[in-house]
Design an enzyme around this catalytic site. Structure first.
Site, short mmCIF file in Angstrom:
data_model
loop_
_atom_site.label_atom_id
_atom_site.label_comp_id
_atom_site.label_asym_id
_atom_site.label_seq_id
_atom_site.Cartn_x
_atom_site.Cartn_y
_atom_site.Cartn_z
CG ASP A 1 41.74 31.26 44.98
OD1 ASP A 1 41.19 32.21 45.56
OD2 ASP A 1 42.89 31.31 44.52
CG ASP B 1 39.29 36.45 45.37
OD1 ASP B 1 40.46 36.59 44.99
OD2 ASP B 1 38.33 37.07 44.87
CD GLU C 1 43.16 39.16 47.27
OE1 GLU C 1 43.89 39.46 46.33
OE2 GLU C 1 41.93 39.04 47.16
CG HIS D 1 46.95 34.86 40.76
ND1 HIS D 1 47.03 34.64 42.12
CD2 HIS D 1 45.74 35.41 40.55
CE1 HIS D 1 45.92 35.05 42.69
NE2 HIS D 1 45.11 35.52 41.77
CG ASP D 2 46.22 38.94 41.82
OD1 ASP D 2 45.77 38.57 40.73
OD2 ASP D 2 45.61 38.81 42.90
C1 NOJ Z 1 41.97 38.79 43.86
C2 NOJ Z 1 42.50 37.75 42.92
O1 NOJ Z 1 43.74 37.31 43.37
C3 NOJ Z 1 42.54 38.39 41.56
O2 NOJ Z 1 43.23 37.61 40.62
C4 NOJ Z 1 41.11 38.65 41.14
O3 NOJ Z 1 41.11 39.38 39.92
C5 NOJ Z 1 40.36 39.47 42.18
N1 NOJ Z 1 40.62 39.06 43.53
C6 NOJ Z 1 38.88 39.35 41.96
O4 NOJ Z 1 38.42 38.09 42.34
#
Ligand code: NOJ
Length: 557
Positions: free
Chosen positions: A88, A195, A251, A328-329
């Site tokens: 990441d 990210d 992302e 994970h989100d």
């Molecule tokens: C996206 C990540 O996937 C998430 O887990 C994180 O809280 C935010 N970006 C901030 O880095």
């Protein structure tokens, strides 16, 4: 691609936290699934305010996860099995404990002052100090924090402890590339999941339009994403990457515009190999306000439209797309899009696996998805949830309603349905203590009850399990990569509220995919199936009608 969340995958030293050596010990399991590439969520040193997405040192491993040598070993062992590994890359912001921010905040004249985004206060008509603009942070509250020492605000799109780097500073950019990218590329990683890749350039920091007139703070994602210098920055990063054999997946939230997405992933521009669009995971909700929206009853229509949009990104373009339902989100896909009731859980997991395996683009699986892990149960109290996102939301509701028990119960139910914690519970390896994740008396996060039923070891023994079905589907996906991975996607009957049916076409070969998203039997539209042969069903003995949560792929040649 298989995503690993280090804290929750496998604890090798029984301190209650997953670690790098634990991941290495499970590489054979990952390989056996049929995976080509591993994506590791942040492993860097961090105070863990946001589970490592707040990096305090890019060049160190978070000590409970191990040391640099453990990463060297993981990279080597992954490569030895013919797989690749990406890590990441979290460079929109750092932790407030990063040495760069410590220097930046120390004085207005520090040489690193402009490595972060500092602004003076505004004042309202009553002389009250106000933040420089009305942006709401992604984790509740203002996106600006007042710093007493130097009497200015700094910007943080996420938590207070995650100050945004100032990408306008060329010196900062050079340091970012060296410390976060080249350091790990030299160690042999094969690329990055990037990210917040579209947040580096934020434009003029103007106020966001007022959507909610009762509030000062407004959602600003559409304002701070995709700013004017984004392409320039990504082109610079591509130059760094071009020295190595790499791949990237960025992302890309708050980007509904197709051309904008293509401006990142089209092969002509050579910026990113692919991005994660948010259309599908945001079904029935939204990224910024996911706790505030209850999914409507016709969510399947939205879901189908969203899958169609992201699939059709590659129709007649030279861009590439991604396919995913979990990371994970977001909470577990069976609980969100299928049914986690014991009688439907396996059927839902297999049907969703069949759907994912038949969609074009690079397929991403999140740890535990391959064994059909589900959300935490409704018996869990708020104390079991560890993530600041859920906690901040719950506290906000408590403050706004003066602790009204009904409002708090409703908030807890939203958290149980959609909170990120649902995907962050320990991986369920076997029926032993703590699901075989750790021998510690207290894992960092509670293991979900029912792991005696849902675990990798039990499924290994049972050829009809969700795990074996995933293995079969990934094999099939490779055998029919032409239609399944590269084919052009065409939905039919988009208005149907029970099923999702589409075709995938490559030259004169066609796959027809039919999916039942209900607990009731459904008939299969016969017209499209004329001349088609059944390739696979997610149930052992398919009959005429589709069973509850059954999926099928037919082939026409
Ligand atoms: C996206 C990540 O996937 C998430 O887990 C994180 O809280 C935010 N970006 C901030 O880095």
């Amino acid at each position: 691609m298989y995503q690993i969340y280090p804290a929750s995958f496998k604890d090798s030293n029984n301190d209650g936290m997953g670690d790098i050596a634990g991941i290495t010990s499970k590489l054979d399991y990952i390989e056996a699934l049929g995976v080509d590439i591993i994506w590791l969520s942040p492993h860097y040193d961090s105070p863990q305010v946001d589970m490592g997405y707040d990096v305090s040192d890019y060049e160190k491993v978070y000590p409970p996860y191990g040391r640099l040598g453990d990463m060297d070993n993981l990279i080597e062992e992954t490569h030895a099995r013919g797989m690749r590994i990406i890590v990441d890359l979290v460079i929109n912001h750092t932790s407030s404990e990063h040495a760069w921010f410590q220097e930046s905040r120390s004085s207005k004249t520090n040489p690193k002052r402009d490595w972060y985004i500092w602004r003076p206060a505004r004042y309202d008509e009553n002389g009250q100090r106000m933040p420089p603009n009305n942006w709401r942070s992604m984790f509740c509250g203002s996106a600006w924090t007042w710093d007493e020492q130097t009497q200015e605000y700094y910007l943080h799109l996420f938590a207070t402890e995650q100050p945004d780097l100032n990408w306008e500073s060329q010196e900062a950019r050079k340091a970012i590339y060296e410390s976060s990218m080249e350091f790990w590329l030299r160690k042999g990683v094969d690329g990055f999941r990037i990210d917040c890749v579209n947040m580096y350039s934020k434009g003029r920091l103007d106020d966001a339009p007022v959507i909610d007139s009762k509030e000062f703070l407004q959602d600003a994602g559409l304002i701070f994403c995709n700013g004017p210098r984004m392409h320039e920055y990504l082109d610079e990063m591509s130059e760094v990457l071009s020295k190595y054999d790499t791949m990237t997946v960025g992302e890309c939230p708050f980007t509904p515009d197709r051309d904008q997405v293509l401006s990142y992933v089209s092969a002509d521009v050579n910026r990113l190999n692919m991005v994660f669009q948010f259309d599908v995971v945001e079904t029935g909700t939204s990224h910024a306000g996911k706790f505030r929206h209850v999914p409507p009853s016709d969510w399947l229509l939205q879901f189908k439209a969203a899958v169609t949009r992201t699939q059709q990104l590659i129709n007649d373009t030279n861009g590439w797309t991604t396919t995913y339902l979990e990371n994970h989100d977001w909470s577990r896909s069976i609980s969100r899009f299928g049914s986690d009731a014991p009688e439907y859980r396996e059927a839902s997991g297999k049907m969703l696996a069949l759907m994912l395996a038949s969609l074009s683009g690079t397929l991403f699986i999140y740890q535990g998805q391959e064994i059909g892990m589900i959300n935490a149960p409704s018996s869990w109290s708020i104390d079991e949830f560890k993530d600041l996102d859920a906690k901040n939301y719950y506290n906000e509701v408590r403050e706004q309603t003066a602790g009204d028990p009904d409002a708090l119960q409703a908030a807890l139910e939203r958290i149980q349905f959609i909170a990120r914690d649902n995907a962050r519970t320990p991986m369920q390896w076997n029926a032993k203590r703590n699901a075989g994740f750790s021998e510690s008396a207290e894992p960092w996060m509670r293991v979900i009850e029912g792991y005696e039923m849902i675990n990798a070891e039990a499924q290994e023994q049972d050829k009809e399990s969700v795990l074996w079905f995933w293995r079969r589907m990934l094999k099939l996906r490779k055998e029919h990569a032409d239609v399944l991975v590269y084919g052009s996607f065409e939905p039919f009957n988009l208005e149907g509220e029970e099923t999702f049916c589409f075709s995938k076409t490559w030259k004169d070969k066609q796959a027809i995919v039919v999916l039942n998203f209900t607990k009731r039997e459904q008939t299969v539209a016969s017209e499209q199936l004329h001349g088609a042969e059944l390739l696979v069903s997610s149930v052992a003995k398919p009959v005429n009608n589709l069973a509850a949560f059954e999926g099928r792929i037919y082939l026409k040649k």
